[in-house]
Every structure is written in structure tokens, then in C-alpha cells.
Design an enzyme around this catalytic site. Structure first.
Site, PDB file in Angstrom:
ATOM      1  N   ASP A  41       0.954  -1.269   0.185  1.00  0.00           N
ATOM      2  CA  ASP A  41       0.053  -0.020  -0.057  1.00  0.00           C
ATOM      3  C   ASP A  41       0.478   1.057   0.396  1.00  0.00           C
ATOM      4  O   ASP A  41       0.767   2.767   0.059  1.00  0.00           O
ATOM      5  CB  ASP A  41      -0.639  -0.283   1.605  1.00  0.00           C
ATOM      6  CG  ASP A  41       0.082  -0.342   2.753  1.00  0.00           C
ATOM      7  OD1 ASP A  41       0.396   0.056   2.784  1.00  0.00           O
ATOM      8  OD2 ASP A  41      -1.031   0.348   3.404  1.00  0.00           O
ATOM      9  N   ASP A 173      20.263  37.974  -2.439  1.00  0.00           N
ATOM     10  CA  ASP A 173      19.143  39.194  -1.759  1.00  0.00           C
ATOM     11  C   ASP A 173      19.863  39.093  -0.613  1.00  0.00           C
ATOM     12  O   ASP A 173      20.344  38.652  -0.716  1.00  0.00           O
ATOM     13  CB  ASP A 173      17.988  37.673  -1.575  1.00  0.00           C
ATOM     14  CG  ASP A 173      18.445  36.796  -0.737  1.00  0.00           C
ATOM     15  OD1 ASP A 173      19.498  36.328  -0.394  1.00  0.00           O
ATOM     16  OD2 ASP A 173      17.810  35.877  -1.218  1.00  0.00           O
ATOM     17  N   LYS A 197      16.038  41.491  -3.696  1.00  0.00           N
ATOM     18  CA  LYS A 197      15.460  40.588  -4.927  1.00  0.00           C
ATOM     19  C   LYS A 197      14.128  40.864  -4.348  1.00  0.00           C
ATOM     20  O   LYS A 197      14.073  41.230  -3.089  1.00  0.00           O
ATOM     21  CB  LYS A 197      15.549  39.283  -4.705  1.00  0.00           C
ATOM     22  CG  LYS A 197      14.892  38.195  -4.863  1.00  0.00           C
ATOM     23  CD  LYS A 197      15.580  37.010  -4.253  1.00  0.00           C
ATOM     24  CE  LYS A 197      14.727  35.757  -3.429  1.00  0.00           C
ATOM     25  NZ  LYS A 197      15.821  34.753  -3.076  1.00  0.00           N
ATOM     26  N   ASP A 223      25.053  31.226  -2.560  1.00  0.00           N
ATOM     27  CA  ASP A 223      23.520  30.901  -2.209  1.00  0.00           C
ATOM     28  C   ASP A 223      23.705  29.672  -1.405  1.00  0.00           C
ATOM     29  O   ASP A 223      24.517  28.569  -1.592  1.00  0.00           O
ATOM     30  CB  ASP A 223      22.262  31.244  -3.014  1.00  0.00           C
ATOM     31  CG  ASP A 223      21.205  31.434  -2.556  1.00  0.00           C
ATOM     32  OD1 ASP A 223      21.062  31.598  -1.328  1.00  0.00           O
ATOM     33  OD2 ASP A 223      20.475  31.882  -3.594  1.00  0.00           O
TER      34      ASP A 223
HETATM   35  C1  R5P Z   1      16.298  32.415  -0.220  1.00  0.00           C
HETATM   36  O1  R5P Z   1      16.250  32.989   0.361  1.00  0.00           O
HETATM   37  C2  R5P Z   1      17.190  30.854  -1.153  1.00  0.00           C
HETATM   38  O2  R5P Z   1      18.472  31.308   0.145  1.00  0.00           O
HETATM   39  C3  R5P Z   1      17.347  30.925  -2.395  1.00  0.00           C
HETATM   40  O3  R5P Z   1      17.534  31.795  -2.554  1.00  0.00           O
HETATM   41  C4  R5P Z   1      16.341  30.218  -2.847  1.00  0.00           C
HETATM   42  O4  R5P Z   1      15.427  29.651  -1.758  1.00  0.00           O
HETATM   43  C5  R5P Z   1      16.061  29.466  -3.966  1.00  0.00           C
HETATM   44  O5  R5P Z   1      15.146  29.107  -4.744  1.00  0.00           O
HETATM   45  P1  R5P Z   1      14.428  29.352  -6.102  1.00  0.00           P
HETATM   46  O6  R5P Z   1      15.697  28.477  -6.931  1.00  0.00           O
HETATM   47  O7  R5P Z   1      13.320  28.347  -6.212  1.00  0.00           O
HETATM   48  O8  R5P Z   1      14.493  30.222  -6.049  1.00  0.00           O
END
Ligand code: R5P
Length: 317
Positions: A41, A173, A197, A223
């Protein structure tokens, strides 16, 4: 005296077997034998084959897509170990899903990152080892020790191999400034810039301004994650529009969902470095390079087992 024996084991769910193999190789310990399957399941069926009584157990499972499946597998593995009298159970979560939902920023919404923490502790996790959690304060959602690693050392090594001349570090950002500053510091106090951003929806963002002069510069955008690729590809577009010469991206978690791969392919980017904290997609454009975090996680696991410092793995020399 330690409550767990000298025995150490690594056990994995089905989320990322190749990373588990890599860590096991670096630690020179075999993976514990376990059956992680499905009942007819769809419910998760788990049985640990090895006797792990008194053993220091590390359970590897990034909670990447399919998030709910991977999350419940992790909980059931932890519960199985607890009931099998494991000495100590550490959840090793290279990618902590739901981390972006870490606060109640509007009415009638959950704090999902806290729910994840509660369930891990409730299942029996006694420690957590995580990598670049979206927000460091998620550690506070746990009343057990959390070792928080940064993927900066292996990513930086890969960046240095590219040989960018006079790099400028860009945060996509405002929330990423701390991370960008850390990279800049490690790159001989490189210059910093920030992209302004605004998020419109889960997959759409708007970007128009860059704070800082990127014109003629070799830009490194850093990032914690690339999810749909909206943030990073828009950041790349805007820094290119403002005259950046070359653009390299270094991001810890290459979740790459929805249109991410196409967006990265189309973005004005020379190189994208992501780690294998989540399983890399099978077919990726040549400009995307995977940097392994297996040695870093293995060293952290070894240090935790030996009660040695984990922060020494990422502190500046
Ligand atoms: C945001 O605060 C994160 O650090 C990333 O920049 C974000 O989550 C990335 O998401 P996506 O690739 O969908 O823009």
C-alpha cells in the site's frame, strides 16, 4: 564515561545511496545492513539486519524531494534504532527540507521547520548533523546538540580551481549577506555586492537593482540553495546587465526542481557549482559541476564519534 560503545555505524535511507557510499568509504566503515522498502500500500517497511546494540549510529538522509517519503523513512529508521537499543543516534541531514518555513510570517500558517525538528526528536534522534541549513537559528528548534556544517570549504576549493581574477562576491538577496561576506573574507577580502530581490511567488521573483558596482568584474554569486532557479538566474541576469564580465555560481543545495535546469542553462552564467548534499540530477548541462561533501561529512562524523571539535572543520586558518 561515554554511554555508547566504541562501535560506530552509518546507516542510510533511500534518499541518497551514493553519498552514503562516499561517506562510508571516507570513514572506512561499511554501511549497516538494513531493508528500507515499501509495503504493497506504499507504507514504508524497515528492518535493520545488523545488531547495533550500544553502537554510535549515524543515520544519513537528506530530506529532499520526495520530501515526505524521505522524512518518514528517516523517522522510522531512527525509531528502529532506538528500539534496537542503539547507543546514540545522530540524524545526518545534509539537506534539511522545510527549512525555509522557519517563522510565522502571516496568519494561519505552520512553522514547518519546527515540526520537522519535533518529529526527529520525538522519534529518538539524540544529535543532528546538518549542512547549510537555510537559517542557522533552526538549531534553536532542537533541545539536543546540533552540529551545523558549512559547505564553503569544498565549494571554495572548487572556486579557486577556476582561477577567477579579482573576484567580487554577490549575494542574490539581503538574507544571503552573511554567507556572501564569509566567502568574500576567504577570498582575500573580496568586494561585495547585493542583489535587490523581491519574491512574487514560490517560483517567481523580481530583480532590478544591484547594490555595488559589478561592471567589468568576475562575479561569484553564492547561495544556500537553488530550488526553481528563479533567484539565481535572475541575479545572474541583473549582474550581467550591470556589466559583469564573468559569472560563477556556488550554491550548497542543488535541489533543482521544476524549471531550474532550463533556467540555469539559459542564464548568462559561465559555471555553476553545487554540492551533492542532494542526489544530483542525471543529465545536467556541462556548466553545472558537482562538488562532493562526502569527505566533509565523514570528517564531522568521525569528530563527533571521538568527541572532537566539529567547528574546527570550517573555521578560517
Ligand atoms: C532564499 O532565501 C534562498 O536562499 C534561495 O535563494 C531560494 O530559496 C532559492 O529558491 P529558487 O531557486 O526557487 O529561487
Amino acid at each position: 564515561m561515554s554511554i555508547y560503545s566504541e562501535k560506530i555505524t552509518l546507516i542510510t535511507g533511500t534518499a541518497h545511496p551514493s553519498l552514503a557510499q562516499g561517506i562510508s568509504m571516507h570513514l572506512s566503515i561499511p554501511l549497516a545492513k538494513a531493508h528500507v522498502g515499501r509495503f504493497p500500500d506504499g507504507e514504508i517497511d524497515i528492518k535493520i539486519m545488523d545488531d547495533l546494540r550500544g553502537t554510535d549510529c549515524f543515520v544519513l538522509q537528506p530530506t529532499c524531494p520526495p520530501v515526505q517519503e524521505n522524512w518518514v523513512e528517516l523517522l522510522l529508521l531512527i525509531d528502529s534504532l532506538r528500539r534496537a537499543s542503539a547507543g546514540r543516534i545522530t540524524a545526518v541531514i545534509p539537506y534539511y527540507g522545510y527549512a525555509r518555513k522557519d517563522r510565522k510570517d502571516e496568519g494561519r500558517v505552520p512553522i514547518s521547520a519546527k515540526v520537522v525538528a519535533n518529529t526527529l526528536v520525538g522519534a529518538g534522534a539524540q544529535r543532528v548533523l546538518a549542512l547549510d541549513m537555510h537559517a542557522a537559528q533552526i538549531q534553536g528548534f532542537f533541545d539536543i546538540p546540533v552540529d551545523h556544517l558549512y559547505a564553503k570549504p569544498p565549494l571554495l576549493e572548487a572556486v579557486k580551481k577556476i582561477g577567477m581574477e579579482r573576484p567580487m562576491v554577490v549575494s542574490p538577496d539581503v538574507g544571503g549577506i552573511k554567507m556572501a561576506r564569509a566567502y568574500a573574507k576567504s577570498l582575500d577580502n573580496a568586494d561585495l555586492a547585493i542583489v535587490d530581490k523581491r519574491r512574487i511567488s514560490g517560483s517567481q521573483i523580481a530583480v532590478e537593482h544591484v547594490i555595488g558596482d559589478v561592471s567589468g568584474r568576475n562575479v561569484l554569486i553564492v547561495d544556500d540553495m537553488i530550488s526553481t532557479g528563479g533567484s539565481i538566474s535572475e541575479a545572474a541576469r541583473v549582474v550581467r546587465d550591470h556589466g559583469a564580465k564573468t559569472i560563477c555560481i556556488a550554491a550548497t543545495h542543488g535541489v533543482l526542481c521544476g524549471p531550474a535546469v532550463e533556467r540555469l542553462d539559459a542564464a548568462p552564467v559561465d559555471k555553476v557549482l553545487i554540492t551533492d548534499s542532494v542526489p544530483p540530477k542525471a543529465k545536467l548541462p556541462a556548466k553545472i559541476e558537482i562538488v562532493t561533501v562526502a569527505p566533509l561529512l565523514a570528517r564531522a562524523i568521525a569528530n563527533i564519534h571521538r568527541n572532537e571539535s566539529v567547528s574546527s572543520l570550517f573555521l578560517e586558518p
